[in-house]
Design a protein around this motif. Structure first.
Motif, PDB file in Angstrom:
ATOM      1  N   VAL A 130      -0.212  18.888   6.077  1.00 60.83           N
ATOM      2  CA  VAL A 130       0.184  19.891   5.089  1.00 60.83           C
ATOM      3  C   VAL A 130       0.746  19.149   3.886  1.00 60.83           C
ATOM      4  N   VAL A 131       0.248  19.477   2.689  1.00 63.36           N
ATOM      5  CA  VAL A 131       0.736  18.816   1.478  1.00 63.36           C
ATOM      6  C   VAL A 131       2.107  19.382   1.138  1.00 63.36           C
ATOM      7  N   GLY A 132       3.115  18.519   1.104  1.00 64.31           N
ATOM      8  CA  GLY A 132       4.473  18.955   0.811  1.00 64.31           C
ATOM      9  C   GLY A 132       4.686  19.131  -0.686  1.00 64.31           C
ATOM     10  N   ALA A 133       5.954  19.418  -1.057  1.00 65.89           N
ATOM     11  CA  ALA A 133       6.291  19.643  -2.467  1.00 65.89           C
ATOM     12  C   ALA A 133       6.033  18.397  -3.305  1.00 65.89           C
ATOM     13  N   GLU A 134       6.188  17.218  -2.675  1.00 64.98           N
ATOM     14  CA  GLU A 134       6.002  15.972  -3.439  1.00 64.98           C
ATOM     15  C   GLU A 134       4.532  15.571  -3.544  1.00 64.98           C
ATOM     16  N   GLY A 135       3.638  16.341  -2.911  1.00 65.93           N
ATOM     17  CA  GLY A 135       2.207  16.049  -3.001  1.00 65.93           C
ATOM     18  C   GLY A 135       1.800  14.921  -2.057  1.00 65.93           C
ATOM     19  N   CYS A 136       0.527  14.532  -2.157  1.00 61.25           N
ATOM     20  CA  CYS A 136       0.019  13.435  -1.318  1.00 61.25           C
ATOM     21  C   CYS A 136       0.575  12.112  -1.826  1.00 61.25           C
ATOM     22  N   HIS A 137       0.977  11.256  -0.922  1.00 62.27           N
ATOM     23  CA  HIS A 137       1.423   9.919  -1.336  1.00 62.27           C
ATOM     24  C   HIS A 137       1.262   8.951  -0.167  1.00 62.27           C
ATOM     25  N   GLY A 138       1.285   7.683  -0.482  1.00 63.00           N
ATOM     26  CA  GLY A 138       1.135   6.662   0.553  1.00 63.00           C
ATOM     27  C   GLY A 138       1.426   5.288  -0.008  1.00 63.00           C
ATOM     28  N   LYS A 139       1.551   4.313   0.889  1.00 65.35           N
ATOM     29  CA  LYS A 139       1.821   2.930   0.456  1.00 65.35           C
ATOM     30  C   LYS A 139       0.591   2.067   0.713  1.00 65.35           C
ATOM     31  N   MET A 140       0.257   1.232  -0.280  1.00 68.88           N
ATOM     32  CA  MET A 140      -0.904   0.335  -0.204  1.00 68.88           C
ATOM     33  C   MET A 140      -0.442  -1.102  -0.362  1.00 68.88           C
ATOM     34  N   LEU A 141      -1.063  -1.977   0.398  1.00 68.84           N
ATOM     35  CA  LEU A 141      -0.853  -3.412   0.184  1.00 68.84           C
ATOM     36  C   LEU A 141      -2.000  -3.904  -0.694  1.00 68.84           C
ATOM     37  N   VAL A 142      -1.675  -4.377  -1.895  1.00 66.54           N
ATOM     38  CA  VAL A 142      -2.677  -4.923  -2.813  1.00 66.54           C
ATOM     39  C   VAL A 142      -2.505  -6.444  -2.810  1.00 66.54           C
ATOM     40  N   ARG A 143      -3.506  -7.156  -2.311  1.00 72.37           N
ATOM     41  CA  ARG A 143      -3.394  -8.621  -2.168  1.00 72.37           C
ATOM     42  C   ARG A 143      -4.582  -9.303  -2.837  1.00 72.37           C
ATOM     43  N   GLN A 144      -4.283 -10.369  -3.567  1.00 73.21           N
ATOM     44  CA  GLN A 144      -5.320 -11.063  -4.346  1.00 73.21           C
ATOM     45  C   GLN A 144      -6.072 -12.087  -3.499  1.00 73.21           C
ATOM     46  N   HIS A 145      -7.382 -12.208  -3.760  1.00 72.86           N
ATOM     47  CA  HIS A 145      -8.174 -13.280  -3.148  1.00 72.86           C
ATOM     48  C   HIS A 145      -7.730 -14.591  -3.780  1.00 72.86           C
ATOM     49  N   PRO A 146      -7.256 -15.580  -3.004  1.00 72.61           N
ATOM     50  CA  PRO A 146      -6.854 -16.846  -3.628  1.00 72.61           C
ATOM     51  C   PRO A 146      -8.077 -17.566  -4.201  1.00 72.61           C
ATOM     52  N   ALA A 147      -7.955 -18.029  -5.463  1.00 70.90           N
ATOM     53  CA  ALA A 147      -9.071 -18.735  -6.090  1.00 70.90           C
ATOM     54  C   ALA A 147      -9.297 -20.082  -5.420  1.00 70.90           C
ATOM     55  N   SER A 148      -8.228 -20.662  -4.875  1.00 67.46           N
ATOM     56  CA  SER A 148      -8.335 -21.943  -4.163  1.00 67.46           C
ATOM     57  C   SER A 148      -7.230 -21.990  -3.115  1.00 67.46           C
ATOM     58  N   VAL A 149      -7.255 -23.031  -2.288  1.00 62.27           N
ATOM     59  CA  VAL A 149      -6.285 -23.119  -1.189  1.00 62.27           C
ATOM     60  C   VAL A 149      -4.849 -23.161  -1.706  1.00 62.27           C
ATOM     61  N   GLU A 150      -4.633 -23.787  -2.890  1.00 67.90           N
ATOM     62  CA  GLU A 150      -3.243 -23.891  -3.353  1.00 67.90           C
ATOM     63  C   GLU A 150      -2.664 -22.548  -3.792  1.00 67.90           C
ATOM     64  N   GLU A 151      -3.499 -21.510  -3.924  1.00 67.61           N
ATOM     65  CA  GLU A 151      -2.999 -20.183  -4.303  1.00 67.61           C
ATOM     66  C   GLU A 151      -2.682 -19.305  -3.095  1.00 67.61           C
ATOM     67  N   VAL A 152      -2.917 -19.813  -1.897  1.00 66.02           N
ATOM     68  CA  VAL A 152      -2.620 -19.033  -0.686  1.00 66.02           C
ATOM     69  C   VAL A 152      -1.106 -18.779  -0.622  1.00 66.02           C
ATOM     70  N   ILE A 153      -0.731 -17.525  -0.364  1.00 70.31           N
ATOM     71  CA  ILE A 153       0.697 -17.169  -0.271  1.00 70.31           C
ATOM     72  C   ILE A 153       1.272 -17.834   0.977  1.00 70.31           C
ATOM     73  N   GLU A 154       2.445 -18.466   0.832  1.00 74.01           N
ATOM     74  CA  GLU A 154       3.072 -19.126   1.984  1.00 74.01           C
ATOM     75  C   GLU A 154       4.469 -18.575   2.209  1.00 74.01           C
ATOM     76  N   THR A 155       4.749 -18.162   3.441  1.00 75.55           N
ATOM     77  CA  THR A 155       6.092 -17.697   3.812  1.00 75.55           C
ATOM     78  C   THR A 155       6.568 -18.537   4.988  1.00 75.55           C
ATOM     79  N   ARG A 156       7.734 -19.162   4.845  1.00 72.96           N
ATOM     80  CA  ARG A 156       8.271 -20.013   5.918  1.00 72.96           C
ATOM     81  C   ARG A 156       9.341 -19.247   6.695  1.00 72.96           C
ATOM     82  N   ILE A 157       9.188 -19.257   8.028  1.00 72.46           N
ATOM     83  CA  ILE A 157      10.144 -18.547   8.896  1.00 72.46           C
ATOM     84  C   ILE A 157      10.684 -19.523   9.936  1.00 72.46           C
ATOM     85  N   ALA A 158      12.000 -19.654  10.006  1.00 74.80           N
ATOM     86  CA  ALA A 158      12.633 -20.475  11.039  1.00 74.80           C
ATOM     87  C   ALA A 158      12.909 -19.599  12.249  1.00 74.80           C
ATOM     88  N   VAL A 159      12.449 -20.037  13.428  1.00 73.28           N
ATOM     89  CA  VAL A 159      12.629 -19.257  14.665  1.00 73.28           C
ATOM     90  C   VAL A 159      13.754 -19.894  15.478  1.00 73.28           C
TER      91      VAL A 159
END
Length: 620
Positions: free
Chosen positions: A148-177
């Motif tokens: 059912v469409v509420g008062a705020e209308g249809c909405h949603g969240k999208m992940l927009v991610r770029q194709h890396p042009a080369s390996v050095e453009e790959v996104i890197e996240t470091r996590i310590a476990v």
């Protein structure tokens, strides 16, 4: 070690805990001294006249076009404007962004009908394609025939991610476990990285161990590294064959985002290795593992304290829920919640039970106050998909300046056949290219060696350059492995004076816990980034310090001088004693003691020996 008989009371301990989070915030604000782009948030002053001027839109910029118009009105220039807007968001997010379709930039709802939603989604995908991006729908409200469409209308969240042009453009996240022994750190990583499940007897963790004694005992004693990759659509990059682990090269080439895990040791015996791993790998996030049947015990509290001290955002994973009785699990959850809310940590625990909570929390996780908590089983696979989803949309965290002079901290060294000496670590600032002439040091005499970079690798893939915030490995020309060590730095070879190194420095410190009082001559193991060395306190701005005290302290490296700069974070420990601090100034003038009433420790010896401060290059 000089000490006065003073028994530590619960009041002292509470005083130390209360001061920890405040001091950690102060240290974070002082990072602007070390890395000038890390500017503290400007103080917001309230001026009603300025608010009125703002509302009149009297600035030179044209009024912002509403996103709804760009998404729904079919004008040829609208697609170009939408693509430019997405590119700006992608650049801010370092290669990706979470786009809330159905909501304006200022938070107002667009009130989209189901027909409008279909048009807007199609237009968003077209705009994303213009800037080499893919869109992954994370969740939607009111968009399907059953909704059912509420008062705020249809909405949603999208992940927009770029194709890396080369390996050095790959996104890197470091996590310590981190976490206590038997919390399931290596098992969890084995399951996440390989995609299979554990058999309850350690099957998943075996491939992560580096040494024979680790396989025999089941205990990690070194800093293990594992990576997992996601493509532009947020799918896990994994082998088509169940149980087969992809090589780092395969993951790196097929991924748009790579999560690097540092699997740190949980045993008290290896605390030095764990502290080194936490400081040297500059993690963007910290993953604290807690066994449901044990709770936060032993070293896990220590690890949590260090993560809070370093101001690293923390997420908690409670494992082994399949074998834990409900009442014990409830006790563990209550204990974790209590400790996270305590004065020392000041975190807001958020339990993640479904996809919507997962996505909303991940997008807000740049706030260091939030602490997401997952409850998982590596045997049944329960809630592991939520952890994978969360890691996929983790936002970029960290401040790095590619315009500043190049600086690289070494946290490991290797000798590779037919390649020679290789050093790995984190690029703290600037950019470096293969073939650049560099200085590496300081050695035991405080001197730097001139050499050049033969080649650069990231995640075992050859790249032409590495920039601030990335982990990389350099193959060096004409340098023997025995001449390099953890804690050295790599700097650009400039025509001006050689880099300065220092044996003494002054830091502002907070004593987190100590059983007695600390005076001059006290020695402890001090960690500054990748540097780990014994230091002696040579001067304090008062007669002694104890738990919860903040003071200016002058330290002296016992073995050799090191490369330091004001603004560097430091952590020192000796047994159960712990202190946190930030370098205020390098060098120390014995003629201007911090405490005029006392003679600085080592002043007599100081007059007999020449000081090592400058470090000339020692040739190739």
């Amino acid at each position: 070690m000089s000490s006065k008989h003073h028994k530590q009371t619960p009041h002292d301990r509470r005083k130390g805990e209360h001061a920890l989070s405040e001091f950690a915030d102060y240290v974070e604000s002082q990072q602007a001294v070390r890395y000038p782009t890390v500017a503290p948030a400007p103080a917001i002053e309230e001026h009603e006249e300025l608010d009125i001027l703002d509302s009149l839109n009297l600035d030179d910029k044209p009024a912002a076009v509403k996103l709804k118009e760009l998404l729904l009105a079919h004008h040829p220039e609208n697609l170009a404007k939408l693509a430019a807007f997405l590119q700006t968001r992608i650049d801010e997010g370092h290669g990706e962004t979470i786009f809330e379709l159905g909501v304006e930039n200022n938070g107002d709802t667009m009130g989209l009908s189901k027909e409008d939603w279909d048009i807007a989604l199609k237009r968003l995908i077209e705009g994303a394609t213009e800037v080499r991006c893919d869109c992954q729908i994370l969740y939607t409200k009111g968009t399907t025939a059953e909704d059912v469409v509420g008062a705020e209308g249809c909405h949603g969240k999208m992940l927009v991610r770029q194709h890396p042009a080369s390996v050095e453009e790959v996104i890197e996240t470091r996590i310590a476990v981190v976490g206590n022994v038997d919390a399931g750190k290596s098992t969890m990583l084995g399951v996440l990285v390989k995609g299979g499940l554990d058999d309850g007897r350690g099957k998943a963790r075996v491939n992560l161990f580096r040494h024979k004694h680790e396989m025999v005992t089941g205990r990690t004693s070194s800093v293990g590294m594992e990576i997992m990759g996601y493509d532009t659509m947020g799918r896990l990059v994994a082998s088509d064959i169940p149980g087969r682990k992809l090589s780092w090269e395969e993951i790196g080439k097929r991924s748009a985002k790579v999560i690097s895990f540092s699997d740190l040791a949980g045993h008290e015996r290896y605390l030095r290795t764990t502290v080194f791993g936490l400081l040297s790998s500059s993690p963007n996030y910290c993953l604290l593992m807690v066994a449901a049947n044990n709770g936060l015990i032993g070293m896990s509290k220590e690890h949590l304290g260090i993560a809070v001290a370093l101001n690293v955002p923390i997420m908690v994973v409670i494992t082994k829920i399949d074998i834990c009785p409900p009442q014990i699990l409830e006790q563990t959850i209550n204990q974790v919640t209590r400790i996270l809310k305590s004065q020392g940590a000041r975190k807001i625990p958020v339990f993640i039970r479904n996809q919507e909570e997962c996505i909303n929390t991940a997008t807000q996780f740049v706030s260091r106050r939030i602490c997401p908590i997952f409850q998982v089983s590596n045997v049944t696979g329960e809630n592991l998909d939520l952890v994978r989803e969360f890691l996929n949309i983790l936002p970029h965290n960290g401040h790095y300046d590619t315009e500043a002079p190049f600086e690289f901290h070494i946290n490991d060294t290797f000798s590779v056949p037919f390649v020679g000496t290789v050093v790995s670590g984190i690029v703290k600032s600037g950019v470096v290219h293969a073939g650049d002439t560099i200085l590496i040091g300081p050695d035991s005499l405080g001197q730097f060696t001139t050499t050049s970079i033969r080649s650069i690798e990231r995640k075992r893939i050859s790249v032409p350059a590495a920039s601030a915030g990335q982990s990389a490995s350099f193959a060096l020309k004409r340098v023997r492995r025995k001449d390099v060590r953890k804690g050295m730095v790599v700097l650009p070879k400039l025509d001006q004076n050689a880099p300065m190194v220092y044996r003494e420095f002054v830091a502002e410190v907070l004593i987190l816990s100590h059983a007695t009082t600390i005076k001059t001559k006290y020695q402890a193991m001090l960690h500054v980034g990748p540097v780990s060395q014994t230091c002696a306190i040579i001067d304090i701005d008062r007669s002694y310090i104890r738990t919860g005290d903040r003071a200016l302290v002058a330290f002296r490296f016992v073995q050799r001088p090191e490369y330091l700069a004001p603004g560097d974070r430091l952590l020192f420990r000796e047994g159960r004693t712990k202190g946190l601090g930030i370098v205020k100034s390098v060098g120390y003038d014995f003629n201007k003691p911090l405490n005029p009433d006392t003679e600085p420790y080592g002043n007599a010896e100081k007059s007999k020996e020449p000081e090592v401060t400058t470090a000339g290059p020692s040739g190739t």
